[in-house]
Design a protein around this motif. Sequence first.
Motif, PDB file in Angstrom:
ATOM      1  N   ASP A 183      51.115  38.638  45.385  1.00 41.05           N
ATOM      2  CA  ASP A 183      51.215  37.433  44.517  1.00 41.05           C
ATOM      3  C   ASP A 183      52.200  38.027  43.313  1.00 41.05           C
ATOM      4  OD1 ASP A 183      51.834  34.868  42.644  1.00 41.05           O
ATOM      5  OD2 ASP A 183      49.077  35.636  42.015  1.00 41.05           O
ATOM      6  N   LEU A 203      46.136  39.215  32.503  1.00 45.15           N
ATOM      7  CA  LEU A 203      46.634  39.119  34.200  1.00 45.15           C
ATOM      8  C   LEU A 203      45.737  40.068  34.559  1.00 45.15           C
ATOM      9  CD1 LEU A 203      50.012  37.818  33.453  1.00 45.15           C
ATOM     10  CD2 LEU A 203      48.169  36.608  34.275  1.00 45.15           C
ATOM     11  N   GLU A 206      42.546  39.432  35.330  1.00 49.52           N
ATOM     12  CA  GLU A 206      42.208  38.101  36.455  1.00 49.52           C
ATOM     13  C   GLU A 206      42.738  38.632  38.045  1.00 49.52           C
ATOM     14  OE1 GLU A 206      44.029  33.922  36.175  1.00 49.52           O
ATOM     15  OE2 GLU A 206      45.335  34.435  36.637  1.00 49.52           O
ATOM     16  N   THR A 210      40.374  38.265  41.621  1.00 53.19           N
ATOM     17  CA  THR A 210      40.726  36.832  42.085  1.00 53.19           C
ATOM     18  C   THR A 210      41.869  36.855  43.410  1.00 53.19           C
ATOM     19  OG1 THR A 210      42.667  36.319  40.690  1.00 53.19           O
ATOM     20  CG2 THR A 210      40.095  35.221  40.528  1.00 53.19           C
ATOM     21  N   LYS A 212      44.729  36.970  42.669  1.00 50.77           N
ATOM     22  CA  LYS A 212      46.055  35.932  42.325  1.00 50.77           C
ATOM     23  C   LYS A 212      46.576  36.433  40.797  1.00 50.77           C
ATOM     24  CE  LYS A 212      43.530  31.923  42.393  1.00 50.77           C
ATOM     25  NZ  LYS A 212      43.378  30.862  43.748  1.00 50.77           N
ATOM     26  N   PHE A 213      47.294  34.988  40.561  1.00 45.45           N
ATOM     27  CA  PHE A 213      48.444  34.954  39.216  1.00 45.45           C
ATOM     28  C   PHE A 213      47.936  34.097  38.612  1.00 45.45           C
ATOM     29  CE2 PHE A 213      50.305  39.022  39.669  1.00 45.45           C
ATOM     30  CZ  PHE A 213      49.178  40.390  38.531  1.00 45.45           C
ATOM     31  N   SER A 214      47.265  33.274  37.097  1.00 44.29           N
ATOM     32  CA  SER A 214      47.513  31.636  37.115  1.00 44.29           C
ATOM     33  C   SER A 214      48.903  31.686  36.894  1.00 44.29           C
ATOM     34  CB  SER A 214      46.725  31.071  36.415  1.00 44.29           C
ATOM     35  OG  SER A 214      46.388  31.513  35.057  1.00 44.29           O
ATOM     36  N   LYS A 215      50.117  31.093  37.976  1.00 40.65           N
ATOM     37  CA  LYS A 215      50.839  30.220  36.791  1.00 40.65           C
ATOM     38  C   LYS A 215      51.099  29.457  35.579  1.00 40.65           C
ATOM     39  CE  LYS A 215      52.454  32.714  39.968  1.00 40.65           C
ATOM     40  NZ  LYS A 215      51.542  33.447  40.825  1.00 40.65           N
TER      41      LYS A 215
END
Length: 215
Positions: A183, A203, A206, A210, A212-215
């Motif tokens: 990601d 970030l 995160e 998880t 992944k990064f939230s967009k």
Amino acid sequence: MYKKVILVHGFFKTNRDMMDLKKNLEKLGYQGIALNLPLTFHEIQYGAKCFENKMDKILNNLSKEEKVSLVGHSTGGLIIRTFLSNTKQINKIHRAILISTPNEGCQLAELADKKFPMMTSIFKTLKTLTPENVEKLNINHRKEVEIGVIAGNKSDLLLRKLIKGENDGRVELYSTQYANSIDSIVLPLNHNEIHHQFLVAQLIDEFLRTGKFSK
């Protein structure tokens, strides 16, 4: 959850450049370890060997179930990738994050090497950052460790006009991207400020939790 994070600075810097990130990660419950490496007057290979020696000591002192994560800014990301390519203790690494790393080299380094060879003969780390020399590092991807990429595209630093294409004032955006990352995220920040921002620490948290990064 693994809470120990190794922080790796970039070219012409020391571990002091990672102290803001260390403090920000500690606010989020992590233990940050900012290593000091010779990334100014020596080629990257020398810095990578020093990093490997320091990492071996850290990894050898971990408990049986403990792992560490790796975060590198700029050249520090290449140090991390080199380490992951060669280490025999890959099972002790959780995840890794590259911040503004010139994975395909840097146009400014190439320009300096062509126009000012005396400079790159002194600042040998810079010489290693040309696209040709980064390719010669022959870094192999290890699928055992998931890698995330954080990059910036705010081009407001001195010398930015010498760089073709979208960039963060030091490194081209396309070079910061890594084909084997799981990601990535691009932020409106420049090369020198990105790793000092609390948002980036969030970030990192995160991704470490998880993958992944939230967009």
